[in-house]
Write a protein that holds these residues in place. Structure first.
Motif, PDB file in Angstrom:
ATOM      1  N   GLY A   7       0.846  -1.200   0.000  1.00  0.00           N
ATOM      2  CA  GLY A   7       0.000   0.000   0.000  1.00  0.00           C
ATOM      3  C   GLY A   7       0.874   1.239   0.000  1.00  0.00           C
ATOM      4  N   GLY A   9       0.388   4.600  -0.227  1.00  0.00           N
ATOM      5  CA  GLY A   9      -0.239   5.901  -0.025  1.00  0.00           C
ATOM      6  C   GLY A   9       0.696   6.783   0.804  1.00  0.00           C
ATOM      7  N   PHE A  10       0.129   7.740   1.528  1.00  0.00           N
ATOM      8  CA  PHE A  10       0.942   8.679   2.318  1.00  0.00           C
ATOM      9  C   PHE A  10       1.829   7.921   3.315  1.00  0.00           C
ATOM     10  CE2 PHE A  10      -2.213  11.426   0.598  1.00  0.00           C
ATOM     11  CZ  PHE A  10      -1.574  12.633   0.451  1.00  0.00           C
ATOM     12  N   VAL A  11       1.239   6.944   3.997  1.00  0.00           N
ATOM     13  CA  VAL A  11       2.001   6.217   5.017  1.00  0.00           C
ATOM     14  C   VAL A  11       2.999   5.262   4.360  1.00  0.00           C
ATOM     15  CG1 VAL A  11       1.786   4.531   6.895  1.00  0.00           C
ATOM     16  CG2 VAL A  11       0.157   6.410   6.735  1.00  0.00           C
ATOM     17  N   ASP A  30       1.853  -1.938  -4.598  1.00  0.00           N
ATOM     18  CA  ASP A  30       0.534  -1.303  -4.634  1.00  0.00           C
ATOM     19  C   ASP A  30      -0.273  -1.911  -5.777  1.00  0.00           C
ATOM     20  OD1 ASP A  30      -0.544   1.609  -3.301  1.00  0.00           O
ATOM     21  OD2 ASP A  30      -1.656   0.832  -5.023  1.00  0.00           O
ATOM     22  N   LYS A  35       0.031   4.147 -10.384  1.00  0.00           N
ATOM     23  CA  LYS A  35       0.759   4.684  -9.226  1.00  0.00           C
ATOM     24  C   LYS A  35       2.164   4.069  -9.174  1.00  0.00           C
ATOM     25  CE  LYS A  35      -1.253   6.084  -4.949  1.00  0.00           C
ATOM     26  NZ  LYS A  35      -2.030   5.786  -3.756  1.00  0.00           N
ATOM     27  N   THR A  84      -7.952   2.302   5.456  1.00  0.00           N
ATOM     28  CA  THR A  84      -9.075   1.788   6.249  1.00  0.00           C
ATOM     29  C   THR A  84     -10.077   2.936   6.400  1.00  0.00           C
ATOM     30  OG1 THR A  84      -7.749   2.327   8.209  1.00  0.00           O
ATOM     31  CG2 THR A  84      -7.850   0.012   7.572  1.00  0.00           C
ATOM     32  N   THR A 122      -4.649   1.881  10.420  1.00  0.00           N
ATOM     33  CA  THR A 122      -5.403   2.127  11.652  1.00  0.00           C
ATOM     34  C   THR A 122      -6.639   1.226  11.674  1.00  0.00           C
ATOM     35  OG1 THR A 122      -4.673   4.424  11.586  1.00  0.00           O
ATOM     36  CG2 THR A 122      -6.588   3.939  12.975  1.00  0.00           C
ATOM     37  N   GLU A 155       0.633   3.856  13.097  1.00  0.00           N
ATOM     38  CA  GLU A 155       1.439   4.953  12.549  1.00  0.00           C
ATOM     39  C   GLU A 155       0.908   6.300  13.066  1.00  0.00           C
ATOM     40  OE1 GLU A 155       4.230   5.055  10.478  1.00  0.00           O
ATOM     41  OE2 GLU A 155       3.989   7.129  11.117  1.00  0.00           O
ATOM     42  N   GLU A 159       0.636  14.299   7.674  1.00  0.00           N
ATOM     43  CA  GLU A 159       0.932  14.758   6.316  1.00  0.00           C
ATOM     44  C   GLU A 159       1.533  16.151   6.424  1.00  0.00           C
ATOM     45  OE1 GLU A 159      -2.494  14.195   3.769  1.00  0.00           O
ATOM     46  OE2 GLU A 159      -2.746  12.181   4.576  1.00  0.00           O
ATOM     47  N   CYS A 267      -7.478  11.638   8.572  1.00  0.00           N
ATOM     48  CA  CYS A 267      -7.434  10.819   9.791  1.00  0.00           C
ATOM     49  C   CYS A 267      -8.405  11.222  10.899  1.00  0.00           C
ATOM     50  CB  CYS A 267      -6.015  10.809  10.346  1.00  0.00           C
ATOM     51  SG  CYS A 267      -4.921   9.808   9.345  1.00  0.00           S
ATOM     52  N   LYS A 270     -12.304  10.612  10.394  1.00  0.00           N
ATOM     53  CA  LYS A 270     -12.691   9.189  10.255  1.00  0.00           C
ATOM     54  C   LYS A 270     -12.347   8.385  11.513  1.00  0.00           C
ATOM     55  CE  LYS A 270      -8.888   6.639   8.126  1.00  0.00           C
ATOM     56  NZ  LYS A 270      -8.547   5.454   8.872  1.00  0.00           N
ATOM     57  N   ARG A 334      -8.813  15.091   1.323  1.00  0.00           N
ATOM     58  CA  ARG A 334      -9.732  14.124   1.927  1.00  0.00           C
ATOM     59  C   ARG A 334     -10.286  14.687   3.243  1.00  0.00           C
ATOM     60  NH1 ARG A 334      -6.168   8.707   2.039  1.00  0.00           N
ATOM     61  NH2 ARG A 334      -4.560  10.223   2.556  1.00  0.00           N
TER      62      ARG A 334
HETATM   63  P1  NAD Z   1      -3.981   5.845   1.118  1.00  0.00           P
HETATM   64  O1  NAD Z   1      -5.395   5.576   0.792  1.00  0.00           O
HETATM   65  O2  NAD Z   1      -3.344   7.134   0.749  1.00  0.00           O
HETATM   66  O3  NAD Z   1      -3.071   4.671   0.521  1.00  0.00           O
HETATM   67  C1  NAD Z   1      -3.398   3.324   0.565  1.00  0.00           C
HETATM   68  C2  NAD Z   1      -2.756   2.631  -0.639  1.00  0.00           C
HETATM   69  O4  NAD Z   1      -2.987   1.230  -0.547  1.00  0.00           O
HETATM   70  C3  NAD Z   1      -3.312   3.079  -1.993  1.00  0.00           C
HETATM   71  O5  NAD Z   1      -2.267   3.498  -2.823  1.00  0.00           O
HETATM   72  C4  NAD Z   1      -3.989   1.821  -2.544  1.00  0.00           C
HETATM   73  O6  NAD Z   1      -3.905   1.721  -3.955  1.00  0.00           O
HETATM   74  C5  NAD Z   1      -3.182   0.729  -1.857  1.00  0.00           C
HETATM   75  N1  NAD Z   1      -3.853  -0.573  -1.772  1.00  0.00           N
HETATM   76  C6  NAD Z   1      -5.154  -0.842  -1.532  1.00  0.00           C
HETATM   77  N2  NAD Z   1      -5.368  -2.180  -1.537  1.00  0.00           N
HETATM   78  C7  NAD Z   1      -4.167  -2.742  -1.761  1.00  0.00           C
HETATM   79  C8  NAD Z   1      -3.734  -4.109  -1.881  1.00  0.00           C
HETATM   80  N3  NAD Z   1      -4.579  -5.114  -1.767  1.00  0.00           N
HETATM   81  N4  NAD Z   1      -2.430  -4.344  -2.136  1.00  0.00           N
HETATM   82  C9  NAD Z   1      -1.556  -3.319  -2.295  1.00  0.00           C
HETATM   83  N5  NAD Z   1      -1.913  -2.015  -2.197  1.00  0.00           N
HETATM   84  C10 NAD Z   1      -3.204  -1.743  -1.922  1.00  0.00           C
HETATM   85  O7  NAD Z   1      -3.872   5.634   2.701  1.00  0.00           O
HETATM   86  P2  NAD Z   1      -2.919   6.396   3.759  1.00  0.00           P
HETATM   87  O8  NAD Z   1      -3.379   7.789   3.966  1.00  0.00           O
HETATM   88  O9  NAD Z   1      -1.511   6.123   3.435  1.00  0.00           O
HETATM   89  O10 NAD Z   1      -3.324   5.565   5.072  1.00  0.00           O
HETATM   90  C11 NAD Z   1      -3.024   4.197   5.230  1.00  0.00           C
HETATM   91  C12 NAD Z   1      -3.415   3.769   6.625  1.00  0.00           C
HETATM   92  O11 NAD Z   1      -2.623   4.468   7.596  1.00  0.00           O
HETATM   93  C13 NAD Z   1      -4.861   4.045   6.997  1.00  0.00           C
HETATM   94  O12 NAD Z   1      -5.330   3.035   7.839  1.00  0.00           O
HETATM   95  C14 NAD Z   1      -4.788   5.366   7.746  1.00  0.00           C
HETATM   96  O13 NAD Z   1      -5.863   5.531   8.644  1.00  0.00           O
HETATM   97  C15 NAD Z   1      -3.473   5.213   8.481  1.00  0.00           C
HETATM   98  N6  NAD Z   1      -2.797   6.479   8.773  1.00  0.00           N
HETATM   99  C16 NAD Z   1      -2.791   7.489   7.862  1.00  0.00           C
HETATM  100  C17 NAD Z   1      -2.117   8.678   8.141  1.00  0.00           C
HETATM  101  C18 NAD Z   1      -2.145   9.840   7.170  1.00  0.00           C
HETATM  102  O14 NAD Z   1      -1.796  10.957   7.588  1.00  0.00           O
HETATM  103  N7  NAD Z   1      -2.507   9.665   5.918  1.00  0.00           N
HETATM  104  C19 NAD Z   1      -1.445   8.818   9.364  1.00  0.00           C
HETATM  105  C20 NAD Z   1      -1.429   7.746  10.257  1.00  0.00           C
HETATM  106  C21 NAD Z   1      -2.112   6.585   9.961  1.00  0.00           C
END
Ligand code: NAD
Length: 436
Positions: A7, A9-11, A30, A35, A84, A122, A155, A159, A267, A270, A334
């Protein structure tokens, strides 16, 4: 040691880039092929300071990007960082992580390695033991704690400072049984983050720590916002002086006391909703958490009612919104409060023009031709009847009387008090300042 991150994303991308830049052997995975293509070329799919630089450094080392999860096979540590989000009733939506865990389980079935899976996403307390563990065991035909390790590793990054926070977290939380896997992971983090406290606890406590953290931050924001509403009724009072002073008390602390239009982002809203939902399931009435949310919703209503009162109605009024990202130095919209404001204005037939230094593309994807997108700040202000400063981008600090000459009606609602020190020849209203 080989590491996989599922995955990006940001994390996940922040973690992948930081670990790879430190010369760890990392595979970032991913499902989104486009991406993956961008990331492989050193392009971040979203804006985050220092991320691209760190990613490029990682790519020069041993970083590989894959869309196929079978790449985890020769990895010792597997971090799970998929989204999530919240479902329609406000609870946590686990379908993405369930799907990812199903394919991860299947993929490690014939593996000879003793993988250690770390859940960074999370999730509400009980999810790892009651949902993730059975999915992994059923699909891998292996036993957690014996054949593979399963550890909660919530985590805390923010951001806009994701790279710094990934390199220097305030704490590392590890939840799970005290197995050989836990020892190995503790050793890994001690080396990665010397001097940073490592808290080892069970799964459910680790999961709850994350919600405790975010709900406390949301509480601080709603607290200061409620006080800012009171200050607005006290002529001459100033919420910033109050926040600065109480923040000096070490029992309170100065962060997250910046009064504004309410908390937003991917975050806090939600996680608050998920915790409220979870509390109800446990039979606890979340009175305080509900109040925190309620204050947040009302804060936006307060801004709308100021605009309505000052403009004598909202329909057909030309309103400029400065800033759509949920905070400066990110393009993430978001659950941004500015986005909520636009939605509410559109329902009231307001003619909305927006400006944002980074988030315009994401805003366009959301609202298409329903609103106007300004290329520059002067372009955004031209002909406007009211400016609302929503996001604390540095650029907006520089605005002066000269910039407001082209407004149709000179009115500003400053949700961040960015212009409060200036002598402005406009009808100026700032959140948290009592008008003399
Ligand atoms: P995001 O939605 O930006 O990224 C998630 C990534 O996972 C996406 O790129 C998606 O394509 C990929 N993905 C989905 N299903 C997949 C699979 N089966 N295999 C591989 N990749 C897959 O999410 P985020 O903002 O990075 O957050 C991730 C988690 O961390 C969440 O649970 C969030 O609550 C938590 N979190 C986020 C932050 C934040 O500031 N964004 C901070 C702390 C914790």
């Amino acid at each position: 040691m080989k590491i996989a991150v599922i995955g990006l994303g940001f994390v996940g991308l922040s973690l992948t880039s930081v670990l790879a830049s430190k010369k760890f052997n990392v595979i970032g995975i991913d499902v989104d092929k486009e991406k993956c293509r961008k990331i492989s070329n050193g392009i971040s799919p979203f804006f985050e300071p220092e991320l691209e630089k760190t990613l490029k450094k990682g790519l020069k080392n041993k970083l590989h990007i894959e869309s196929d999860i079978s790449a985890v096979l020769d990895c010792d540590l597997i971090f799970v960082t998929v989204g999530t989000p919240q479902n329609k009733t406000g609870g946590i939506e686990l379908s993405i992580i369930k799907k990812a865990m199903t394919s991860l389980g299947k993929n490690i079935r014939n593996s000879k390695k003793e993988h250690i899976i770390l859940i960074k996403s999370t999730v509400v307390p009980g999810t790892i033991k009651d949902v993730i563990l059975p999915i992994l065991e059923n699909n891998s035909k292996k036993k957690a704690g014996k054949d593979f390790g399963l550890i909660s590793n919530p985590e805390f990054l923010q951001e806009s400072t994701a790279i710094k926070d990934t390199e220097f977290p305030h704490a590392v939380v590890l939840g799970g049984y005290k197995t050989k896997f836990m020892k190995k992971v503790e050793k890994f983090f001690t080396k990665l983050h010397p001097k940073i406290p490592i808290i080892i606890t069970n799964h459910q406590t680790a999961e709850m720590i994350k919600y405790a953290n975010n709900s406390f931050l949301a509480t601080k924001i709603s607290f200061i916002n409620q006080l800012s509403n009171i200050c607005q009724k006290i002529p001459g009072s100033n919420i910033d002086d109050i926040a600065k002073t109480i923040g000096l008390d070490p029992r309170i602390g100065g962060l997250f006391l910046n009064a504004g239009p309410g908390y937003g982002g991917s975050c806090l809203p939600k996680d608050m909703k998920a915790l409220i939902n979870f509390a109800k399931i446990t039979g606890v009435k979340p009175t305080l958490l509900n109040a925190v949310e309620d204050v947040n919703v009302k804060q936006l209503e307060e801004i709308i009612s100021i605009a309505k009162k000052k403009l004598g109605g909202l329909e057909s009024k030309k309103i400029t919104i400065l800033g759509t990202s949920f905070k400066p130095n990110t393009d993430d919209i978001r659950d941004s409060i500015a986005i909520e404001l636009i939605k509410k204005f559109l329902k009231r037939r307001v003619k909305v023009t927006v400006h944002d230094p980074r988030a315009i593309e994401n805003t366009k994807n959301m609202f298409k031709n329903k609103i106007n997108y300004a290329k520059s700040i002067p372009d955004a202000i031209l002909g406007s009847q009211c400016i609302i400063i929503m996001t604390q981008w540095k650029q907006y600090e520089k605005l002066t009387n000269k910039d407001f000459k082209q407004m149709k009606k000179k009115m500003i609602i400053d949700c961040r008090r960015m212009l409060s020190e200036k002598q402005l020849d406009v009808d100026y209203y700032a959140i948290g300042l009592g008008k003399e």
